[in-house]
Design a protein around this motif. Structure first.
Motif, mmCIF file in Angstrom:
data_model
loop_
_atom_site.group_PDB
_atom_site.id
_atom_site.type_symbol
_atom_site.label_atom_id
_atom_site.label_comp_id
_atom_site.label_asym_id
_atom_site.label_seq_id
_atom_site.Cartn_x
_atom_site.Cartn_y
_atom_site.Cartn_z
ATOM 1 N N MET A 190 10.974 32.180 6.948
ATOM 2 C CA MET A 190 12.407 31.984 7.511
ATOM 3 C C MET A 190 12.409 33.328 8.659
ATOM 4 N N THR A 191 13.367 32.766 9.202
ATOM 5 C CA THR A 191 13.191 33.208 10.797
ATOM 6 C C THR A 191 13.001 34.814 11.219
ATOM 7 N N ASP A 192 12.701 35.003 11.884
ATOM 8 C CA ASP A 192 12.118 36.138 12.868
ATOM 9 C C ASP A 192 13.767 37.128 13.218
ATOM 10 N N ILE A 193 13.952 38.112 12.330
ATOM 11 C CA ILE A 193 15.666 38.431 12.917
ATOM 12 C C ILE A 193 15.856 38.931 13.751
ATOM 13 N N PHE A 194 14.456 39.566 14.887
ATOM 14 C CA PHE A 194 14.531 40.124 16.101
ATOM 15 C C PHE A 194 15.280 38.660 17.465
ATOM 16 N N ASP A 195 14.625 37.669 16.636
ATOM 17 C CA ASP A 195 13.876 36.918 17.273
ATOM 18 C C ASP A 195 15.649 36.267 17.117
ATOM 19 N N VAL A 196 16.624 35.642 16.236
ATOM 20 C CA VAL A 196 17.845 36.247 15.768
ATOM 21 C C VAL A 196 18.890 36.739 16.969
ATOM 22 N N ILE A 197 18.679 37.483 16.524
ATOM 23 C CA ILE A 197 19.952 38.628 17.554
ATOM 24 C C ILE A 197 19.318 39.515 18.459
ATOM 25 N N THR A 210 36.457 34.484 9.559
ATOM 26 C CA THR A 210 36.662 34.373 10.487
ATOM 27 C C THR A 210 36.513 32.554 10.925
ATOM 28 N N SER A 211 37.455 31.504 11.331
ATOM 29 C CA SER A 211 37.457 30.363 11.745
ATOM 30 C C SER A 211 36.154 30.225 13.007
ATOM 31 N N VAL A 212 36.263 29.239 12.950
ATOM 32 C CA VAL A 212 34.680 28.865 14.314
ATOM 33 C C VAL A 212 36.202 28.126 15.180
ATOM 34 N N THR A 213 36.878 27.822 15.017
ATOM 35 C CA THR A 213 38.520 27.967 16.334
ATOM 36 C C THR A 213 38.678 29.492 16.556
ATOM 37 N N GLN A 214 38.639 30.448 15.826
ATOM 38 C CA GLN A 214 38.577 31.857 16.345
ATOM 39 C C GLN A 214 37.757 32.192 16.752
ATOM 40 N N ILE A 215 37.010 31.766 16.683
ATOM 41 C CA ILE A 215 35.578 32.549 17.807
ATOM 42 C C ILE A 215 35.434 32.035 19.309
ATOM 43 N N VAL A 216 35.920 30.413 18.266
ATOM 44 C CA VAL A 216 35.830 29.636 19.903
ATOM 45 C C VAL A 216 37.036 30.045 21.323
ATOM 46 N N SER A 217 37.883 30.243 20.619
ATOM 47 C CA SER A 217 39.385 30.701 21.146
ATOM 48 C C SER A 217 39.015 32.279 21.793
ATOM 49 N N GLN A 218 38.415 33.457 20.808
ATOM 50 C CA GLN A 218 37.649 34.888 20.960
ATOM 51 C C GLN A 218 36.836 34.999 22.481
ATOM 52 N N LEU A 219 36.318 34.199 22.107
ATOM 53 C CA LEU A 219 34.284 34.023 23.330
ATOM 54 C C LEU A 219 34.658 33.226 24.159
ATOM 55 N N SER A 270 29.216 26.354 17.318
ATOM 56 C CA SER A 270 28.305 26.142 15.836
ATOM 57 C C SER A 270 27.083 25.866 15.505
ATOM 58 N N LYS A 271 26.501 25.627 16.928
ATOM 59 C CA LYS A 271 24.377 25.801 17.180
ATOM 60 C C LYS A 271 24.052 27.222 16.142
ATOM 61 N N HIS A 272 24.930 28.346 16.891
ATOM 62 C CA HIS A 272 24.332 29.659 17.143
ATOM 63 C C HIS A 272 24.926 30.447 15.903
ATOM 64 N N LEU A 273 26.363 29.301 15.194
ATOM 65 C CA LEU A 273 26.317 29.896 13.823
ATOM 66 C C LEU A 273 25.528 29.268 12.489
ATOM 67 N N LYS A 274 25.454 28.134 12.702
ATOM 68 C CA LYS A 274 23.967 27.753 12.095
ATOM 69 C C LYS A 274 22.668 28.417 12.072
ATOM 70 N N VAL A 275 22.279 29.195 13.228
ATOM 71 C CA VAL A 275 21.272 30.100 13.383
ATOM 72 C C VAL A 275 21.224 31.370 12.436
ATOM 73 N N LEU A 276 22.459 31.766 13.093
ATOM 74 C CA LEU A 276 23.410 32.980 11.929
ATOM 75 C C LEU A 276 23.034 32.539 10.506
ATOM 76 N N ARG A 277 23.489 31.637 9.888
ATOM 77 C CA ARG A 277 23.397 31.044 8.950
ATOM 78 C C ARG A 277 22.028 30.915 8.234
ATOM 79 N N GLU A 278 21.091 30.626 9.137
ATOM 80 C CA GLU A 278 19.663 29.976 8.081
ATOM 81 C C GLU A 278 19.327 31.233 8.554
#
Length: 138
Positions: free
Chosen positions: A1-8, A31-40, A48-56
């Motif tokens: 498992m990825t170290d939570i501290f590295d992730v955040i 929240t859709s990926v489109t909403q995240i892209v738009s708001q950030l 998508s890359k960051h969501l993959k890390v957060l999902r893992e």
């Protein structure tokens, strides 16, 4: 498992988590990926890359609807951070720890009603016990 501290540790991932937290206060559909892209204001591949890390790291859950994916915050893994951080706060502040304002999503109506019923039952039970102890003279 990825170290939570590295992730955040990554600022973009923290921004995504904050966004998902604020969006969860407004509704629970995700929240859709489109909403995240738009708001950030960051690219879809980066999100998508960051969501993959957060999902893992189990910090987000995903719900698929056709070609669209909706992400929601999963706070359970953050308990590890909380468990690690709290002793430092207690040591630094003792009983004078500052109040932390955490925005929570409102409870669903059925849950709020159940909490109210339990609260009233507890208050009633406390009153009965207190009255009985007074009668006994304690």
């Amino acid at each position: 498992m990825t170290d939570i501290f590295d992730v955040i540790a990554d600022g973009t991932r923290r921004d995504i988590l904050r966004l998902l937290l604020s969006e969860s206060a407004e509704g629970d559909g995700g929240t859709s990926v489109t909403q995240i892209v738009s708001q950030l204001g960051i690219s879809q591949p980066t999100v998508s890359k960051h969501l993959k890390v957060l999902r893992e790291a189990n910090l987000v859950t995903v719900r698929e609807e056709g070609q669209r994916r909706f992400y929601s915050l999963s706070v359970g893994p953050l308990e590890e951070v909380d468990d690690w951080l709290v002793p430092f706060l207690i040591d630094a502040y003792g009983d004078q720890a500052p109040m932390i304002d955490i925005p929570f999503a409102p409870l669903p109506a059925a849950t709020a009603h159940a909490a109210e019923v339990v609260g009233r039952a507890a208050a009633s039970a406390k009153h009965v016990v207190t009255s009985a102890l007074r009668k006994l003279g304690t």
